[in-house]
Scaffold this active site. Structure first.
Site, short mmCIF file in Angstrom:
data_model
loop_
_atom_site.label_atom_id
_atom_site.label_comp_id
_atom_site.label_asym_id
_atom_site.label_seq_id
_atom_site.Cartn_x
_atom_site.Cartn_y
_atom_site.Cartn_z
N HIS A 80 35.01 39.10 32.45
CA HIS A 80 35.40 39.92 33.59
C HIS A 80 34.83 39.72 34.93
O HIS A 80 35.64 39.60 35.78
CB HIS A 80 35.14 41.60 33.10
CG HIS A 80 35.59 42.35 34.22
ND1 HIS A 80 36.81 42.43 34.56
CD2 HIS A 80 34.88 43.32 35.07
CE1 HIS A 80 37.10 43.60 35.48
NE2 HIS A 80 35.73 44.01 35.86
N ASP A 83 36.74 36.57 36.04
CA ASP A 83 38.04 36.73 36.39
C ASP A 83 38.17 37.41 37.74
O ASP A 83 38.91 36.90 38.61
CB ASP A 83 38.71 37.59 35.42
CG ASP A 83 40.03 38.09 35.55
OD1 ASP A 83 40.98 37.12 35.88
OD2 ASP A 83 40.36 39.33 35.37
#
Length: 113
Positions: A80, A83
């Site tokens: 995450h 990203d």
């Protein structure tokens, strides 16, 4: 010696936090540019870039460990973080373009008035 999953997750949290700060600043920058406050917008983009640099510094710590032969486990929070970092970097690039365009439009509008 291995880097623990907790270490990797904590780095992921740090990256998310720094990238989140950058995203917040760059969205504010777009709002400022739309309102004609170009210099304030550019200042906010500079702040966003500093937050991105901080995120990269966190990331580099793990990259150096991995390059040194340490075992690494991927965690969801690290994915995450990566990203969030990459999408925010793209947003900063696009925001810089839009700020330039707002500045151009403002100049043209001022000439017409």
């Amino acid at each position: 010696m291995a880097v623990t999953k907790e270490d990797i997750s904590m780095t992921g949290f740090a990256i998310v936090a720094y990238a989140g700060d950058a995203k917040t600043a760059v969205i504010k920058a777009l709002d400022k540019a739309r309102d004609g406050e170009i210099e304030e917008a550019r200042k906010l983009v500079k702040e966003a870039n500093q937050s991105i640099n901080d995120a990269h510094n966190e990331q580099t710590k793990l990259l150096a460990n991995e390059a040194g032969g340490m075992d690494m486990d991927v965690t969801f929070i690290m994915v995450h973080g990566q990203d969030t970092l990459m999408t925010t970097m793209m947003l900063i690039d696009q925001a810089t373009y839009f700020i330039d365009q707002y500045e151009r439009i403002n100049k043209i509008e001022n000439k017409l008035n």
